[in-house]
Motif scaffolding. Sequence first.
Motif, PDB file in Angstrom:
ATOM      1  N   THR A   8       0.833  -1.202   0.000  1.00 25.14           N
ATOM      2  CA  THR A   8       0.000   0.000   0.000  1.00 25.14           C
ATOM      3  C   THR A   8       0.868   1.253   0.000  1.00 25.14           C
ATOM      4  OG1 THR A   8      -1.786  -1.140   1.149  1.00 25.14           O
ATOM      5  CG2 THR A   8      -1.761   1.263   1.297  1.00 25.14           C
ATOM      6  N   LEU A  69      -5.889  -3.529   0.262  1.00 20.21           N
ATOM      7  CA  LEU A  69      -4.907  -2.463   0.103  1.00 20.21           C
ATOM      8  C   LEU A  69      -5.558  -1.100   0.335  1.00 20.21           C
ATOM      9  CD1 LEU A  69      -2.990  -3.734  -3.059  1.00 20.21           C
ATOM     10  CD2 LEU A  69      -2.236  -3.864  -0.664  1.00 20.21           C
ATOM     11  N   LEU A  70      -6.744  -0.903  -0.226  1.00 18.38           N
ATOM     12  CA  LEU A  70      -7.457   0.363  -0.027  1.00 18.38           C
ATOM     13  C   LEU A  70      -7.844   0.536   1.443  1.00 18.38           C
ATOM     14  CD1 LEU A  70      -9.689   0.412  -3.234  1.00 18.38           C
ATOM     15  CD2 LEU A  70      -7.659   1.819  -2.769  1.00 18.38           C
ATOM     16  N   TRP A  72      -6.196  -0.766   4.042  1.00 18.98           N
ATOM     17  CA  TRP A  72      -4.961  -0.425   4.763  1.00 18.98           C
ATOM     18  C   TRP A  72      -4.626   1.056   4.578  1.00 18.98           C
ATOM     19  CZ3 TRP A  72      -2.246  -2.531   8.484  1.00 18.98           C
ATOM     20  CH2 TRP A  72      -2.311  -3.907   8.698  1.00 18.98           C
ATOM     21  N   ALA A  73      -4.775   1.558   3.378  1.00 18.46           N
ATOM     22  CA  ALA A  73      -4.458   2.968   3.109  1.00 18.46           C
ATOM     23  C   ALA A  73      -5.340   3.887   3.942  1.00 18.46           C
ATOM     24  CB  ALA A  73      -4.623   3.270   1.620  1.00 18.46           C
TER      25      ALA A  73
END
Length: 141
Positions: A8, A69-70, A72-73
């Motif tokens: 990420t 991933l989104l 985590w971001a």
Amino acid sequence: MRHLLDITELLVASWILGDGGDRIPASHGILDRALEIAVEREAFPSWVRDRLNFADSRVGLQCVELPELLDWAQRAQITTAPNPSYHSTQVQISREAALQMLSDLNIAEEDAIRWGRLLREAVNEARSSINAYPESAVEEY
């Protein structure tokens, strides 16, 4: 799960440094397809490429790891939650923060710039291919 945060951080830092702008597309499978294009063109280190998996689904191509991933971001406050229409997510880090992330990951700035530019180009390609079908007009992010 640390590898997902590392991926990420690398993706977002590369996006920023590669002049991708401050918004990352988050709808219509654009980022999924762009990541696939980037992986095919050997963008990013092998530890990233080897962990991204793609599948054809009922809604089209999907990067299996992209929702995480989104997430985590957003949890790391690197990006905001996607805007109300879920077309994009706003990057919340500066260029300096992106450089620090790269340093922590032992990634050269020049590599991240190259990968970010390739990813931005892949996003434009993905958007163009999706917009080729009238029923799937995709708004700008």
